[in-house]
Design an enzyme around this catalytic site. Structure first.
Site, PDB file in Angstrom:
ATOM      1  N   ALA A  76       0.806  -1.231   0.000  1.00 15.88           N
ATOM      2  CA  ALA A  76       0.000   0.000   0.000  1.00 15.88           C
ATOM      3  C   ALA A  76       0.833   1.272   0.000  1.00 15.88           C
ATOM      4  O   ALA A  76       0.303   2.352  -0.283  1.00 15.88           O
ATOM      5  CB  ALA A  76      -0.936  -0.003   1.214  1.00 15.88           C
ATOM      6  N   MET A  87       1.774   2.499  -6.965  1.00 14.73           N
ATOM      7  CA  MET A  87       0.537   1.834  -7.375  1.00 14.73           C
ATOM      8  C   MET A  87      -0.372   1.589  -6.180  1.00 14.73           C
ATOM      9  O   MET A  87      -1.594   1.735  -6.267  1.00 14.73           O
ATOM     10  CB  MET A  87       0.861   0.511  -8.066  1.00 14.73           C
ATOM     11  CG  MET A  87       1.169   0.650  -9.546  1.00 14.73           C
ATOM     12  SD  MET A  87      -0.325   0.879 -10.543  1.00 14.73           S
ATOM     13  CE  MET A  87      -0.990  -0.789 -10.516  1.00 14.73           C
ATOM     14  N   GLY A 107      -1.339  -7.994  -9.017  1.00 16.03           N
ATOM     15  CA  GLY A 107      -0.890  -7.041 -10.018  1.00 16.03           C
ATOM     16  C   GLY A 107       0.615  -6.909 -10.045  1.00 16.03           C
ATOM     17  O   GLY A 107       1.149  -5.988 -10.657  1.00 16.03           O
ATOM     18  N   THR A 108       1.305  -7.829  -9.381  1.00 15.25           N
ATOM     19  CA  THR A 108       2.759  -7.819  -9.318  1.00 15.25           C
ATOM     20  C   THR A 108       3.306  -8.784 -10.356  1.00 15.25           C
ATOM     21  O   THR A 108       2.885  -9.936 -10.405  1.00 15.25           O
ATOM     22  CB  THR A 108       3.239  -8.257  -7.918  1.00 15.25           C
ATOM     23  OG1 THR A 108       2.560  -7.486  -6.925  1.00 15.25           O
ATOM     24  CG2 THR A 108       4.736  -8.086  -7.775  1.00 15.25           C
ATOM     25  N   SER A 109       4.239  -8.341 -11.182  1.00 20.73           N
ATOM     26  CA  SER A 109       4.839  -9.240 -12.164  1.00 20.73           C
ATOM     27  C   SER A 109       5.962 -10.031 -11.510  1.00 20.73           C
ATOM     28  O   SER A 109       6.359  -9.768 -10.380  1.00 20.73           O
ATOM     29  CB  SER A 109       5.352  -8.455 -13.372  1.00 20.73           C
ATOM     30  OG  SER A 109       6.326  -7.516 -12.973  1.00 20.73           O
ATOM     31  N   PHE A 131      -3.159  -4.154 -15.704  1.00 20.89           N
ATOM     32  CA  PHE A 131      -4.528  -3.737 -15.384  1.00 20.89           C
ATOM     33  C   PHE A 131      -5.063  -2.696 -16.361  1.00 20.89           C
ATOM     34  O   PHE A 131      -6.230  -2.315 -16.267  1.00 20.89           O
ATOM     35  CB  PHE A 131      -4.586  -3.153 -13.969  1.00 20.89           C
ATOM     36  CG  PHE A 131      -4.589  -4.186 -12.880  1.00 20.89           C
ATOM     37  CD1 PHE A 131      -5.648  -5.067 -12.738  1.00 20.89           C
ATOM     38  CD2 PHE A 131      -3.535  -4.269 -11.981  1.00 20.89           C
ATOM     39  CE1 PHE A 131      -5.659  -6.016 -11.726  1.00 20.89           C
ATOM     40  CE2 PHE A 131      -3.536  -5.207 -10.960  1.00 20.89           C
ATOM     41  CZ  PHE A 131      -4.602  -6.088 -10.834  1.00 20.89           C
ATOM     42  N   HIS A 186      10.089   0.156 -19.471  1.00 17.55           N
ATOM     43  CA  HIS A 186       9.549   0.576 -18.178  1.00 17.55           C
ATOM     44  C   HIS A 186      10.533   1.509 -17.477  1.00 17.55           C
ATOM     45  O   HIS A 186      11.691   1.644 -17.874  1.00 17.55           O
ATOM     46  CB  HIS A 186       9.272  -0.641 -17.287  1.00 17.55           C
ATOM     47  CG  HIS A 186       8.028  -1.381 -17.635  1.00 17.55           C
ATOM     48  ND1 HIS A 186       7.969  -2.276 -18.679  1.00 17.55           N
ATOM     49  CD2 HIS A 186       6.784  -1.351 -17.082  1.00 17.55           C
ATOM     50  CE1 HIS A 186       6.745  -2.775 -18.756  1.00 17.55           C
ATOM     51  NE2 HIS A 186       6.011  -2.231 -17.801  1.00 17.55           N
ATOM     52  N   LYS A 228      11.602  -0.741 -12.007  1.00 16.56           N
ATOM     53  CA  LYS A 228      11.073  -2.077 -12.277  1.00 16.56           C
ATOM     54  C   LYS A 228      12.252  -3.029 -12.407  1.00 16.56           C
ATOM     55  O   LYS A 228      13.057  -2.922 -13.337  1.00 16.56           O
ATOM     56  CB  LYS A 228      10.228  -2.092 -13.549  1.00 16.56           C
ATOM     57  CG  LYS A 228       9.599  -3.452 -13.840  1.00 16.56           C
ATOM     58  CD  LYS A 228       8.638  -3.377 -15.013  1.00 16.56           C
ATOM     59  CE  LYS A 228       8.034  -4.739 -15.323  1.00 16.56           C
ATOM     60  NZ  LYS A 228       7.241  -5.278 -14.192  1.00 16.56           N
ATOM     61  N   THR A 231       3.601  -8.307 -18.838  1.00 16.51           N
ATOM     62  CA  THR A 231       2.782  -8.022 -20.021  1.00 16.51           C
ATOM     63  C   THR A 231       3.422  -8.596 -21.277  1.00 16.51           C
ATOM     64  O   THR A 231       2.742  -9.194 -22.119  1.00 16.51           O
ATOM     65  CB  THR A 231       2.584  -6.506 -20.179  1.00 16.51           C
ATOM     66  OG1 THR A 231       1.974  -5.983 -18.997  1.00 16.51           O
ATOM     67  CG2 THR A 231       1.705  -6.186 -21.378  1.00 16.51           C
TER      68      THR A 231
END
Length: 243
Positions: A10, A14, A78-80, A107, A134, A138, A145
């Site tokens: 959190a 993101m 949502g974490t790669s 997303f 990116h 990252k 993706t």
């Protein structure tokens, strides 16, 4: 009654946006905002969370996913960084537990459409490469993706690509290969998230490109995933299955 959600990660960029978005949505209640030092499993038990949105890091996403499922909550990941064998294991675990979940390499609805369009184009173009870029924070490459796009293209194309007798003068010059599709990863300041799928045929090329210029483009997809996941009893890999 509002759906009880934990946002894990959190404090990240993101995560902050996801908390803001979900807090302002009438269907959802955020019952915990967690960071790395918090106990995810205990928080699920204490809050009776129904969904955990994981927006953490590639080095902990698999363990987080196992914890979420084993504690009876529904993962929205949502974490790669998850590899195919890990996704297979999580899929089996959700089947055993009869728990729905979503792994979303992206997303962004625009990115999903880019992947769908590239899959359609691959029926007519066998020669294709992926260039993804990116921000430098990252740490995993290639992106989730890009990997998902390669998997979708490989499943749809009707003939194999040409085998070229090339010699790399610099190792890695042709990028990495996933499902026999070359992927090139850029990590540069000024980028948020960008992907180009470049097809080639005799006398022509076709480029399908998507740019994310603000993280807010991911928020409608997070809302959609949280709305849909309670109606699932299996793990879904890719937001395109929910559109």
């Amino acid at each position: 009654m509002r759906t009880r959600i934990i946002v894990n990660g959190a404090n990240g960029k993101m995560g902050i946006l996801a908390c803001e978005t979900l807090e302002n949505h009438e269907q959802f209640e955020i019952v915990a905002k967690l960071s790395r030092q918090d106990n995810l499993g205990q928080s699920i038990l204490d809050t009776k969370a129904q969904i955990v949105v994981d927006l953490t890091r590639a080095d902990c996403v698999y363990e987080n996913s196992l914890t979420i499922i084993n504690h009876g909550a529904r993962p929205v990941i949502g974490t790669s960084g998850l590899v195919e064998t890990q996704i297979d294991e999580l899929t089996k675990l959700c089947e055993i537990k009869q728990i729905g979940g979503i792994i979303a390499p992206n997303f962004s609805l625009g990115a999903i459409l880019m992947m769908i369009l590239a899959t359609k184009a691959s029926e007519y173009f066998s020669e294709v490469e992926i260039i993804e870029g990116h921000h430098q924070q990252k740490l995993d490459a290639p992106s989730g993706t890009a990997l998902k796009t390669a998997e979708m293209i490989a499943a749809a194309r009707k003939k194999p690509k040409n085998k070229l007798p090339l010699k790399e003068l610099t190792p890695g010059a042709r990028g990495g290969s996933h499902h026999d599709i070359n992927i090139h990863s850029l990590r540069l300041p000024g980028l948020l998230a960008r992907q180009e799928v470049l097809f080639g045929n005799i006398g022509e090329t076709l480029s399908i490109t998507h740019n994310s210029i603000d993280r807010r483009c991911f928020m409608p997809g997070i809302v959609l995933a949280c709305q849909k996941v309670l109606n699932l009893n299996n793990l879904v890999y890719g937001l395109e299955h929910l559109l």
